[in-house]
Design an enzyme around this catalytic site. Structure first.
Site, PDB file in Angstrom:
ATOM      1  N   MET A  43      26.455 109.985 -46.069  1.00  0.00           N
ATOM      2  CA  MET A  43      26.094 109.612 -47.439  1.00  0.00           C
ATOM      3  C   MET A  43      25.006 110.549 -47.961  1.00  0.00           C
ATOM      4  SD  MET A  43      25.924 105.492 -46.918  1.00  0.00           S
ATOM      5  CE  MET A  43      27.333 104.563 -46.359  1.00  0.00           C
ATOM      6  N   HIS A  92      33.489 110.224 -42.283  1.00  0.00           N
ATOM      7  CA  HIS A  92      33.792 109.700 -43.627  1.00  0.00           C
ATOM      8  C   HIS A  92      32.769 110.288 -44.598  1.00  0.00           C
ATOM      9  CE1 HIS A  92      33.934 105.875 -46.388  1.00  0.00           C
ATOM     10  NE2 HIS A  92      34.413 106.949 -46.980  1.00  0.00           N
ATOM     11  N   MET A 101      39.085 101.962 -49.187  1.00  0.00           N
ATOM     12  CA  MET A 101      37.779 101.300 -49.162  1.00  0.00           C
ATOM     13  C   MET A 101      37.956  99.850 -49.596  1.00  0.00           C
ATOM     14  SD  MET A 101      35.492 103.242 -47.949  1.00  0.00           S
ATOM     15  CE  MET A 101      34.221 102.006 -48.224  1.00  0.00           C
TER      16      MET A 101
HETATM   17  C1  DX5 Z   1      30.372 101.813 -46.449  1.00  0.00           C
HETATM   18  C2  DX5 Z   1      30.889 102.519 -45.227  1.00  0.00           C
HETATM   19  C3  DX5 Z   1      31.396 101.582 -44.153  1.00  0.00           C
HETATM   20  C4  DX5 Z   1      30.376 100.584 -43.643  1.00  0.00           C
HETATM   21  C5  DX5 Z   1      31.083  99.522 -42.836  1.00  0.00           C
HETATM   22  O1  DX5 Z   1      30.201 102.713 -47.479  1.00  0.00           O
HETATM   23  O2  DX5 Z   1      31.904 103.441 -45.563  1.00  0.00           O
HETATM   24  O3  DX5 Z   1      31.935 102.339 -43.081  1.00  0.00           O
HETATM   25  O4  DX5 Z   1      29.399 101.221 -42.892  1.00  0.00           O
HETATM   26  O5  DX5 Z   1      30.165  98.521 -42.485  1.00  0.00           O
HETATM   27  P1  DX5 Z   1      30.573  96.980 -42.509  1.00  0.00           P
HETATM   28  O6  DX5 Z   1      31.673  96.818 -41.477  1.00  0.00           O
HETATM   29  O7  DX5 Z   1      29.293  96.280 -42.112  1.00  0.00           O
HETATM   30  O8  DX5 Z   1      31.031  96.636 -43.878  1.00  0.00           O
HETATM   31 ZN    ZN Z   2      32.921 104.381 -43.795  1.00  0.00          ZN
END
Ligand code: DX5
Ligand code: ZN
Length: 218
Positions: free
Chosen positions: A39, A68, A139
């Site tokens: 991120m 990701h 997502m």
């Molecule tokens: C959110 C991420 C997810 C997140 C998943 O933007 O892409 O991979 O970390 O975490 P949980 O399973 O806690 O929703």
């Molecule tokens: Zn993710």
């Protein structure tokens, strides 16, 4: 032909002071990938880590790295993640004007290209690249944080995609728990990202094993 059922724990909410323990726990728990949430504080309202930390994680696990990329301008970084040991590089369709070229670039770098779309982004936006990618990430939360709740209408996107592509790897990411992973699998997902529901428990290894058992026994 049955498709592999894979648990991909996200280390975003793991204990970074004891990351090696967390990585060993999910390996023993039967995980298939390590999901790395990259991120940049621009495409998403949060900042996590980059290629450097990813390279360290690569040294600490035998599991394939599932990177990701929730970053603007991913074109400038895919090579760094390939060098860091990424097996899969997933880009968000909302972050590039040249998705076709970028996905081919990722494959040229020796990685599996994948594309992700946010909850409100229509499935139509990625239909033209289904023959280029090795996986689609749907997502199921608005990206940026772990611990959010799954948005139910995203399961319909998974269902539609599975009908279109019976053999494709379909990943779901966000809000997956032991009590809803069955729904996600029934909708057609076969790769399941799980963050807080594993690393938010006192025994991530045992919890990961429960998730693995759930998706392989259902
Ligand atoms: C959110 C991420 C997810 C997140 C998943 O933007 O892409 O991979 O970390 O975490 P949980 O399973 O806690 O929703
Ligand atoms: Zn993710």
């Amino acid at each position: 032909m049955s498709i592999p059922q894979i648990i991909a724990p996200s280390v975003l909410n793991a204990d970074f002071l004891h990351l090696q323990e967390s990585l060993s726990a999910i390996e023993k728990g039967g995980a298939g990938y390590v999901h790395l949430d990259i991120m940049d504080g621009h495409f998403v309202p949060n900042i996590s880590f980059g290629p450097g930390v990813s390279a360290s994680i690569h040294k600490g696990t035998k599991l394939p790295l599932d990177c990701h990329l929730m970053i603007s301008n991913p074109e400038s970084y895919v090579e760094e993640f390939a060098k860091a040991g990424a097996s899969i590089i997933t880009v968000q369709v909302e972050t590039t004007n040249h998705l076709d070229r970028l996905l081919h670039r990722i494959r040229e770098l020796g990685c599996h290209p994948a594309v992700s779309l946010n909850p409100a982004t229509p499935l139509e936006s990625i239909l033209n690249v289904l023959d280029i990618v090795d996986m689609v990430l749907v997502m199921s939360v608005n990206p940026g944080f772990g611990g959010q709740s799954l948005i139910p209408y995203t399961l319909e996107k998974v269902r539609t995609l599975r009908k279109l592509r019976p053999q494709m790897n379909i990943q779901i990411d966000g809000g997956i728990k032991l009590d809803n992973i069955g729904q996600a699998k029934e909708a057609g997902a076969n790769v399941f990202v799980v963050g807080s529901a594993i690393f938010g428990t006192s025994n991530p290894e045992a919890t990961c094993r429960e998730f693995t058992h759930q998706v392989t026994s259902l």
